[in-house]
Design a protein around this motif. Structure first.
Motif, PDB file in Angstrom:
ATOM      1  N   UNK A 112       0.847  -1.185   0.000  1.00  0.00           N
ATOM      2  CA  UNK A 112       0.000   0.000   0.000  1.00  0.00           C
ATOM      3  C   UNK A 112       0.888   1.242   0.000  1.00  0.00           C
ATOM      4  N   UNK A 113       0.758   2.051  -1.045  1.00  0.00           N
ATOM      5  CA  UNK A 113       1.503   3.306  -1.136  1.00  0.00           C
ATOM      6  C   UNK A 113       0.710   4.375  -0.395  1.00  0.00           C
ATOM      7  N   UNK A 114       1.397   5.111   0.500  1.00  0.00           N
ATOM      8  CA  UNK A 114       0.737   6.059   1.394  1.00  0.00           C
ATOM      9  C   UNK A 114       1.223   7.479   1.133  1.00  0.00           C
ATOM     10  N   UNK A 115       0.306   8.437   1.185  1.00  0.00           N
ATOM     11  CA  UNK A 115       0.653   9.851   1.129  1.00  0.00           C
ATOM     12  C   UNK A 115       1.167  10.259   2.511  1.00  0.00           C
ATOM     13  N   UNK A 116       2.441  10.588   2.672  1.00  0.00           N
ATOM     14  CA  UNK A 116       2.967  10.883   4.013  1.00  0.00           C
ATOM     15  C   UNK A 116       2.454  12.190   4.599  1.00  0.00           C
ATOM     16  N   UNK A 117       1.867  13.043   3.772  1.00  0.00           N
ATOM     17  CA  UNK A 117       1.319  14.296   4.300  1.00  0.00           C
ATOM     18  C   UNK A 117      -0.032  14.097   4.972  1.00  0.00           C
ATOM     19  N   UNK A 118      -0.703  12.988   4.657  1.00  0.00           N
ATOM     20  CA  UNK A 118      -2.031  12.731   5.223  1.00  0.00           C
ATOM     21  C   UNK A 118      -2.132  11.382   5.915  1.00  0.00           C
ATOM     22  N   UNK A 119      -1.159  10.500   5.678  1.00  0.00           N
ATOM     23  CA  UNK A 119      -1.190   9.112   6.150  1.00  0.00           C
ATOM     24  C   UNK A 119      -2.324   8.325   5.510  1.00  0.00           C
ATOM     25  N   UNK A 120      -2.861   8.839   4.391  1.00  0.00           N
ATOM     26  CA  UNK A 120      -3.931   8.155   3.675  1.00  0.00           C
ATOM     27  C   UNK A 120      -3.354   7.342   2.514  1.00  0.00           C
ATOM     28  N   UNK A 121      -3.950   6.174   2.195  1.00  0.00           N
ATOM     29  CA  UNK A 121      -3.442   5.363   1.085  1.00  0.00           C
ATOM     30  C   UNK A 121      -3.681   6.021  -0.264  1.00  0.00           C
ATOM     31  N   UNK A 122      -2.689   5.871  -1.134  1.00  0.00           N
ATOM     32  CA  UNK A 122      -2.800   6.358  -2.503  1.00  0.00           C
ATOM     33  C   UNK A 122      -3.177   5.252  -3.479  1.00  0.00           C
ATOM     34  N   UNK A 157       8.374  24.726   2.776  1.00  0.00           N
ATOM     35  CA  UNK A 157       9.827  24.579   2.707  1.00  0.00           C
ATOM     36  C   UNK A 157      10.315  23.232   3.223  1.00  0.00           C
ATOM     37  N   UNK A 158       9.525  22.583   4.055  1.00  0.00           N
ATOM     38  CA  UNK A 158       9.856  21.236   4.512  1.00  0.00           C
ATOM     39  C   UNK A 158       8.583  20.422   4.627  1.00  0.00           C
ATOM     40  N   UNK A 159       8.574  19.262   3.992  1.00  0.00           N
ATOM     41  CA  UNK A 159       7.419  18.384   4.029  1.00  0.00           C
ATOM     42  C   UNK A 159       7.526  17.365   5.150  1.00  0.00           C
ATOM     43  N   UNK A 160       6.699  16.325   5.094  1.00  0.00           N
ATOM     44  CA  UNK A 160       6.710  15.295   6.126  1.00  0.00           C
ATOM     45  C   UNK A 160       7.852  14.307   5.934  1.00  0.00           C
ATOM     46  N   UNK A 197      -0.556  13.192   9.082  1.00  0.00           N
ATOM     47  CA  UNK A 197       0.670  12.838   8.385  1.00  0.00           C
ATOM     48  C   UNK A 197       1.849  12.620   9.311  1.00  0.00           C
ATOM     49  N   UNK A 198       3.031  12.542   8.695  1.00  0.00           N
ATOM     50  CA  UNK A 198       4.235  12.151   9.426  1.00  0.00           C
ATOM     51  C   UNK A 198       5.199  13.329   9.562  1.00  0.00           C
ATOM     52  N   UNK A 199       4.732  14.402  10.174  1.00  0.00           N
ATOM     53  CA  UNK A 199       5.526  15.617  10.284  1.00  0.00           C
ATOM     54  C   UNK A 199       6.328  15.654  11.581  1.00  0.00           C
ATOM     55  N   UNK A 200       7.561  16.159  11.479  1.00  0.00           N
ATOM     56  CA  UNK A 200       8.407  16.384  12.643  1.00  0.00           C
ATOM     57  C   UNK A 200       9.005  17.783  12.528  1.00  0.00           C
ATOM     58  N   UNK A 201       9.150  18.460  13.649  1.00  0.00           N
ATOM     59  CA  UNK A 201       9.711  19.814  13.636  1.00  0.00           C
ATOM     60  C   UNK A 201      11.221  19.757  13.443  1.00  0.00           C
ATOM     61  N   UNK A 202      11.783  20.722  12.716  1.00  0.00           N
ATOM     62  CA  UNK A 202      13.245  20.819  12.639  1.00  0.00           C
ATOM     63  C   UNK A 202      13.820  20.991  14.038  1.00  0.00           C
ATOM     64  N   UNK A 203      14.796  20.171  14.377  1.00  0.00           N
ATOM     65  CA  UNK A 203      15.296  20.121  15.759  1.00  0.00           C
ATOM     66  C   UNK A 203      16.804  20.291  15.791  1.00  0.00           C
ATOM     67  N   UNK A 204      17.267  21.156  16.668  1.00  0.00           N
ATOM     68  CA  UNK A 204      18.695  21.324  16.918  1.00  0.00           C
ATOM     69  C   UNK A 204      18.988  20.809  18.319  1.00  0.00           C
TER      70      UNK A 204
END
Length: 487
Positions: free
Chosen positions: A27-37, A324-327, A362-369
């Motif tokens: 199953x191919x998934x859209x990582x911005x929504x976690x929904x199947x494509x 500027x940054x996706x999931x 979706x599978x988003x994470x914040x930019x982390x330092x």
């Protein structure tokens, strides 16, 4: 992207596009929504055998095509790829998550790679050696290695597939590409652009259960050369399989790139270059800068500037304007990044990030330092492969180089300084395959790209990448005695 306009591709086997006949589905998934494509049908053992049966005869036919004609056919495919770049980029963003601008840039970079290889096909030279007698001739020839099995990952599926496809086809080899099941449609669209110009079976594309595909291809006597980009554990396993068959292999296995920021560096311009480069593709890049070693006198300024720039990045779906940054590409990557940050914080690293700024779906994470990261903290040892950067101060250049070389990885490195003496020292002593000084250019088509230590074996791109698909043959020809008398 709307599910209605996404379609999982078929396999390209023996010149025909058709569905895989295996029992497995992915199953191919859209990582911005976690929904199947969509659902990708995988190859069966019979599909793989059919591809192998075709690869041998296709190689014999393709290697006989003159180099200038191979070049022309590949260049026509490249022109088609460039013309379809917007459509292919939309597929890549849908299934991988990166912003559309990055996806389009990747498609065009893939085209540049294949075009460079195509041009290099006309410059594969052997040499003539001085013969040891007047009636003899000694030649060194470069000949195509044979059918190739190639394995490419999901993070840069177009570029990393193009390096293998371009080198193999330009050298005169046939190739079976096993691309990543997570990003099938974009690679299939690129392959379709090239396959229109090629004889049946010269370029084949399969998707399947990774262990089944690698075993079938590597153990087959048809395959003469392997090329793999991916993780260290899988690379080690494939290298062992290839060694048992005495087959040539090229491995690119990731990195944990050091960045040395010296006292004389311009912090503002350094951060302006490094933040977009670090968080490109949500940090899912083997050449991404990850370990920042900063001169102690500039350390506080660097942390402040880097954190501010990272916090200003606009995070969202890849097809949203201004993103500027996706999931991250998969749920497992999100969990891995969160776990890495938590374990490193538990070891004493300071977490500098603006919380609560990522989309909930979706599978988003914040930019982390991570600042003041202990040397034994997980983030300093393990490849983050996500939007996580580590920072640590240093007191001398010798210390900085030692810290940078402490990693098992040795793919790319970065240096910021105005000192010629520092440039010379780091260039000679830093254990990496590619080094960018006051910039980010560690990978271009005409230069070799490969790593030291656990980052892999061999190089792709450049004449070294072309060489990986060629064998060297020595011919010593003596004129028969009867022919000499007749002459």
């Amino acid at each position: 992207m709307s599910v209605a306009i996404y379609r999982c591709p078929e396999l390209l086997v023996a010149g025909r596009w058709r569905a895989g006949r295996g029992e497995g589905r992915h199953v191919v998934v859209d990582p911005a929504t976690a929904e199947p494509l969509g659902e990708l049908r995988l190859a069966s053992r019979a599909d793989l055998q059919e591809a192998l049966d075709c690869a041998g005869p296709a190689f014999e036919a393709w290697k006989a095509v003159p180099a200038h004609e191979r070049c022309a056919r590949l260049e026509r495919g490249v022109a088609r790829l460039r013309a379809r770049a917007d459509d292919i980029a939309a597929l890549l963003t849908a299934e991988q998550g990166k912003p559309l601008a990055e996806a389009r840039a990747e498609c065009l970079m893939a085209a540049d790679l294949i075009k460079w290889y195509a041009e290099e096909a006309r410059r594969v030279h052997g040499r003539v050696l001085p013969a040891r007698s007047a009636d003899a001739r000694m030649d060194v020839l470069k000949v195509p290695a044979g059918p190739v099995a190639a394995f490419s990952p999901w993070n840069f599926p177009l570029v990393l597939s193009a390096r293998k496809i371009g080198g193999a086809l330009a050298a005169g080899c046939s190739i079976i590409l096993k691309a990543a099941e997570e990003t099938p449609a974009s690679v299939a669209a690129m392959v379709a652009c090239l396959a229109e110009e090629l004889p049946e079976g010269v370029l084949q594309l399969v998707y399947g259960v990774p262990a089944e595909v690698s075993t079938a291809l590597i153990e087959s006597p048809v395959i003469r050369k392997l090329s793999f980009t991916g993780s260290v554990p899988v690379g080690r396993h494939l290298a062992q399989m290839a060694a048992a068959q005495l087959k040539r292999i090229t491995l690119e296995l990731g990195g944990h790139a050091p960045v040395i920021v010296c006292e004389d560096a311009d912090i503002e311009s350094t951060v302006a270059l490094m933040v977009p480069h670090k968080f490109r593709n949500a940090g899912q890049a083997c050449l991404a800068p990850t370990r920042f070693f900063v001169a102690r006198s500039r350390y506080a300024d660097f942390l402040e500037a880097f954190q501010a720039a990272a916090d200003d990045l606009r995070i969202g779906p890849g097809d949203a304007p201004g993103t500027q940054m996706g999931p991250l590409a998969q749920a497992r990557r999100l969990h891995a990044v969160q776990d890495l940050v938590a374990r490193s914080a538990a070891c004493g690293a300071r977490v500098l990030t603006r919380a609560g700024r990522v989309p909930e779906a979706g599978y988003f994470a914040a930019p982390t330092l991570l600042a003041d990261v202990p040397l034994d903290a997980p983030a300093m040892v393990e490849e983050p492969f996500g939007p996580v950067a580590c920072a640590l101060p240093f007191d001398s250049l010798d210390e900085a180089i030692a810290l940078a070389n402490r990693s098992d990885y040795g793919l790319a490195g970065y240096l910021f300084t105005d000192s010629a003496r520092t440039i010379q020292a780091v260039s000679q002593r830093l254990e990496v395959g590619s080094l960018a000084i006051n910039g980010i250019g560690v990978s271009v088509p005409e230069a070799p790209f490969g790593g030291l230590k656990a980052s892999g074996w061999g190089s792709e791109s450049g004449i070294e990448g072309m060489e990986a698909f060629l064998e060297t043959r020595f011919t010593h020809y003596s004129v028969p005695k009867d022919a000499r008398r007749q002459a």
